[in-house]
Design an enzyme around this catalytic site. Structure first.
Site, PDB file in Angstrom:
ATOM      1  N   HIS A 250       0.909  -1.138  -0.007  1.00 57.41           N
ATOM      2  CA  HIS A 250       0.137   0.024   0.007  1.00 57.41           C
ATOM      3  C   HIS A 250       0.974   1.431  -0.119  1.00 57.41           C
ATOM      4  O   HIS A 250       1.091   1.878  -1.140  1.00 57.41           O
ATOM      5  CB  HIS A 250      -0.886  -0.213   1.074  1.00 57.41           C
ATOM      6  CG  HIS A 250      -2.021   0.982   1.365  1.00 57.41           C
ATOM      7  ND1 HIS A 250      -2.425   1.880   0.214  1.00 57.41           N
ATOM      8  CD2 HIS A 250      -2.979   1.161   2.341  1.00 57.41           C
ATOM      9  CE1 HIS A 250      -3.308   2.621   0.682  1.00 57.41           C
ATOM     10  NE2 HIS A 250      -3.643   2.227   1.904  1.00 57.41           N
TER      11      HIS A 250
ATOM     12  N   HIS B 145      -1.463  -0.700 -11.736  1.00 56.41           N
ATOM     13  CA  HIS B 145      -2.278  -0.490 -10.656  1.00 56.41           C
ATOM     14  C   HIS B 145      -3.749  -1.131 -10.739  1.00 56.41           C
ATOM     15  O   HIS B 145      -4.147  -1.754 -11.906  1.00 56.41           O
ATOM     16  CB  HIS B 145      -2.794   0.987 -10.973  1.00 56.41           C
ATOM     17  CG  HIS B 145      -3.527   1.714  -9.704  1.00 56.41           C
ATOM     18  ND1 HIS B 145      -4.899   1.711  -9.284  1.00 56.41           N
ATOM     19  CD2 HIS B 145      -2.732   2.390  -8.744  1.00 56.41           C
ATOM     20  CE1 HIS B 145      -4.960   2.420  -8.352  1.00 56.41           C
ATOM     21  NE2 HIS B 145      -3.817   2.750  -7.986  1.00 56.41           N
TER      22      HIS B 145
ATOM     23  N   ASP C 159       3.058   6.602  -7.276  1.00 52.20           N
ATOM     24  CA  ASP C 159       4.493   6.122  -6.496  1.00 52.20           C
ATOM     25  C   ASP C 159       5.726   6.196  -7.333  1.00 52.20           C
ATOM     26  O   ASP C 159       6.784   6.550  -6.988  1.00 52.20           O
ATOM     27  CB  ASP C 159       4.391   4.645  -6.051  1.00 52.20           C
ATOM     28  CG  ASP C 159       3.135   4.743  -4.898  1.00 52.20           C
ATOM     29  OD1 ASP C 159       3.033   5.436  -4.210  1.00 52.20           O
ATOM     30  OD2 ASP C 159       2.555   3.599  -4.956  1.00 52.20           O
TER      31      ASP C 159
HETATM   32  C1  COA Z   1      -0.462  -2.658  -8.424  1.00 55.50           C
HETATM   33  C2  COA Z   1      -0.451  -4.130  -8.984  1.00 55.50           C
HETATM   34  C3  COA Z   1      -0.564  -5.022  -7.539  1.00 55.50           C
HETATM   35  C4  COA Z   1      -1.729  -4.427  -9.651  1.00 55.50           C
HETATM   36  O1  COA Z   1      -1.630  -5.748 -10.094  1.00 55.50           O
HETATM   37  P1  COA Z   1      -2.531  -6.513 -11.034  1.00 55.50           P
HETATM   38  O2  COA Z   1      -3.972  -5.850 -10.810  1.00 55.50           O
HETATM   39  O3  COA Z   1      -2.590  -7.971 -10.687  1.00 55.50           O
HETATM   40  O4  COA Z   1      -2.092  -6.190 -12.626  1.00 55.50           O
HETATM   41  P2  COA Z   1      -2.648  -6.705 -13.880  1.00 55.50           P
HETATM   42  O5  COA Z   1      -3.451  -7.981 -13.813  1.00 55.50           O
HETATM   43  O6  COA Z   1      -2.974  -5.370 -14.759  1.00 55.50           O
HETATM   44  O7  COA Z   1      -1.202  -7.114 -14.712  1.00 55.50           O
HETATM   45  C5  COA Z   1      -1.127  -7.291 -16.064  1.00 55.50           C
HETATM   46  C6  COA Z   1       0.094  -8.128 -16.468  1.00 55.50           C
HETATM   47  O8  COA Z   1       0.994  -7.071 -16.349  1.00 55.50           O
HETATM   48  C7  COA Z   1       2.169  -7.581 -15.172  1.00 55.50           C
HETATM   49  N1  COA Z   1       2.557  -6.436 -14.457  1.00 55.50           N
HETATM   50  C8  COA Z   1       1.506  -5.647 -13.669  1.00 55.50           C
HETATM   51  N2  COA Z   1       2.260  -4.861 -12.922  1.00 55.50           N
HETATM   52  C9  COA Z   1       3.588  -4.974 -13.038  1.00 55.50           C
HETATM   53  C10 COA Z   1       4.611  -4.348 -12.774  1.00 55.50           C
HETATM   54  N3  COA Z   1       4.962  -3.287 -11.898  1.00 55.50           N
HETATM   55  N4  COA Z   1       5.939  -4.815 -13.301  1.00 55.50           N
HETATM   56  C11 COA Z   1       6.011  -5.621 -14.150  1.00 55.50           C
HETATM   57  N5  COA Z   1       4.688  -6.464 -14.612  1.00 55.50           N
HETATM   58  C12 COA Z   1       3.711  -6.189 -14.087  1.00 55.50           C
HETATM   59  C13 COA Z   1       1.299  -8.679 -14.417  1.00 55.50           C
HETATM   60  O9  COA Z   1       2.309  -9.631 -13.986  1.00 55.50           O
HETATM   61  C14 COA Z   1       0.436  -9.245 -15.579  1.00 55.50           C
HETATM   62  O10 COA Z   1       1.310 -10.092 -16.342  1.00 55.50           O
HETATM   63  P3  COA Z   1       0.585 -11.631 -17.074  1.00 55.50           P
HETATM   64  O11 COA Z   1      -0.420 -10.850 -18.161  1.00 55.50           O
HETATM   65  O12 COA Z   1       1.914 -11.866 -17.868  1.00 55.50           O
HETATM   66  O13 COA Z   1       0.176 -12.161 -15.992  1.00 55.50           O
HETATM   67  C15 COA Z   1       1.033  -4.494  -9.594  1.00 55.50           C
HETATM   68  O14 COA Z   1       0.954  -3.702 -10.754  1.00 55.50           O
HETATM   69  C16 COA Z   1       2.041  -4.298  -9.093  1.00 55.50           C
HETATM   70  O15 COA Z   1       2.499  -5.116  -8.198  1.00 55.50           O
HETATM   71  N6  COA Z   1       2.915  -3.049  -9.309  1.00 55.50           N
HETATM   72  C17 COA Z   1       4.062  -2.698  -8.225  1.00 55.50           C
HETATM   73  C18 COA Z   1       3.782  -2.115  -7.047  1.00 55.50           C
HETATM   74  C19 COA Z   1       3.447  -0.694  -7.078  1.00 55.50           C
HETATM   75  O16 COA Z   1       3.945   0.118  -7.912  1.00 55.50           O
HETATM   76  N7  COA Z   1       2.365  -0.680  -6.196  1.00 55.50           N
HETATM   77  C20 COA Z   1       1.650   0.815  -5.951  1.00 55.50           C
HETATM   78  C21 COA Z   1       0.365   0.810  -6.522  1.00 55.50           C
HETATM   79  S1  COA Z   1      -0.476   2.357  -6.530  1.00 55.50           S
END
Ligand code: COA
Length: 382
Positions: free
Chosen positions: A226, A265, A318
């Site tokens: 978070h 996100h 972020d």
């Molecule tokens: C925020 C988060 C948890 C959302 O996850 P999510 O809803 O599961 O993401 P999606 O389902 O849209 O992902 C689609 C694809 O992109 C990939 N992906 C998503 N975020 C990614 C990232 N930050 N880096 C690399 N790959 C990413 C996923 O692994 C998925 O790949 P796949 O199709 O091969 O399975 C994730 O993007 C993340 O962990 N981001 C990094 C942490 C961060 O910055 N958090 C702050 C959020 S405000």
């Protein structure tokens, strides 16, 4: 419609479950839009300030001149906590993460309020305003002590964001630095029913007081999933060193399917509108120093969008916020408490909105354990 009591489908993490109604803020993840009480975040970031935005979130309308003056004056008058709060912050020093100190300091702050345990809505609203007024002073003091420096009292001549900057960094900001601080706080003020806001709502739904609600929210914001992502995004960009370093190291990380901090996100599948605004300020504020950091970040963004943009992966809030705070001179460990200073208005506004038409939160869990009854074996026979 299916009766909720007979519904056995598990919504892990309550994903997709609509558990409350709100008039406070709206996020459209497909359009990349965020608004507070109907006002677009971009307009508020450009034209408003944090005092006005927190009034808007709490009361549902932009203040008149008289309302603004009375509210801003009240925030200034309430901005200094009792010495007890400072003493605890000094006592804890740099022994714990600043989020732990913040949680403790808010609990001590509650002790100075005679109405601390009141369930009365008017008292809860007063607590909310006290918390909005005091949080920047508390976080500023934590940053000073954590950096081995003397605590600075609020300057009654400064606005909310400028004062926070001053109490944290020991210098008064120039108008542009003040605007950037103000904008960062506005951009973090509210964002749907995120985990910390939900925590605040769950706690107040038991008719616990606003201080308890906010300490719950602070505890929830602390987690890496978070509030902690900005800290990790900055460390990652720093570890790349240069745009060329980013090119090779980032591609390796992507090949290993690692998650890149500051991207993606749950709600936004396009460029996070908050990141767009912060990127401009990161560009401005890194002109003096840290230019390499900005250029490295730009390279990371370019590669990420080329590689994962088609999957809806773009920079989130972020990615650039940590860079802005770092260039201002904030310590990395204080990034999440800065988030809390911004989010305090959203927490209390949503807690007040919820409790004014209250229903105790009480979801169910699907039982997957032993149904029994098992035979009880006395301990000496096991
Ligand atoms: C925020 C988060 C948890 C959302 O996850 P999510 O809803 O599961 O993401 P999606 O389902 O849209 O992902 C689609 C694809 O992109 C990939 N992906 C998503 N975020 C990614 C990232 N930050 N880096 C690399 N790959 C990413 C996923 O692994 C998925 O790949 P796949 O199709 O091969 O399975 C994730 O993007 C993340 O962990 N981001 C990094 C942490 C961060 O910055 N958090 C702050 C959020 S405000």
């Amino acid at each position: 419609m299916e009766n909720a009591t007979n519904n056995t489908e598990v919504h892990k993490g309550l994903e997709g479950v609509i558990a409350a109604s709100t008039k406070i803020g709206y996020v459209d993840g497909q359009a990349g839009m965020l608004n507070y009480r109907g006002y677009d975040i971009k307009t508020l970031a450009e034209q408003s300030n944090y005092e006005e935005v927190s009034f808007l979130l709490l009361y549902g309308h932009l203040p008149t001149r008289e309302e603004y003056n009375a509210y801003a004056t009240k925030l200034r008058e309430l901005s200094k906590p009792d010495e007890d709060v400072y003493d605890v912050i000094r006592k804890i020093g740099a022994k714990t993460h600043p989020m732990t100190t913040l949680r403790t300091a808010v609990s001590i702050f509650a002790a100075s309020d005679k109405a601390e345990s009141s369930e009365n809505l008017k008292d809860q609203e007063e607590m909310a305003i006290k918390l909005i007024a005091t949080l920047p002073t508390i976080v500023g003091a934590i940053h000073r002590v954590y950096s081995g420096k003397e605590i600075i009292a609020p300057d009654k001549n400064l606005g909310y964001a400028a004062n926070f900057y001053y109490m944290s960094l020991g210098v008064r900001p120039d108008p542009m630095e003040s605007k950037i601080m103000d904008t960062a706080l506005i951009l973090h003020a509210d964002h749907g029913m995120n985990a910390s806001t939900f925590s605040a709502m769950v706690t107040i739904s038991t008719l616990a007081d606003m201080y308890s609600s906010v300490t719950s929210a602070i505890s929830t914001l602390k987690g890496g999933l978070h509030g902690g992502a900005n800290e990790r995004a900055l460390k990652m960009i720093q570890s790349f060193g240069t745009p060329a370093g980013a090119e090779s190291k980032l591609r390796d990380m992507l090949e290993r399917k690692e998650k890149i901090m500051g991207f993606g996100h749950r709600v936004y599948k396009v460029y996070d509108p908050r990141a767009k605004i912060l990127k401009q300020y990161a560009d401005y504020i890194t002109q003096k120093n840290d230019r390499n950091l900005y250029e490295t970040a730009n390279k990371v963004e370019e590669i990420m969008i080329n590689t994962l943009g088609s999957k809806g992966i773009f920079p989130n809030v972020d990615f650039y916020s940590g860079m802005v705070y770092n260039a201002m001179g904030f310590k990395t460990e204080i990034f999440t408490p800065i988030f809390a200073v911004g989010r305090i208005s959203g927490w209390v506004a949503r807690a007040l909105e919820y409790v004014s038409d209250n229903k105790l939160f009480r979801p169910k869990a699907q039982y997957t354990g032993e149904r029994g009854p098992l035979k009880y074996v006395p301990i000496q026979e096991r």
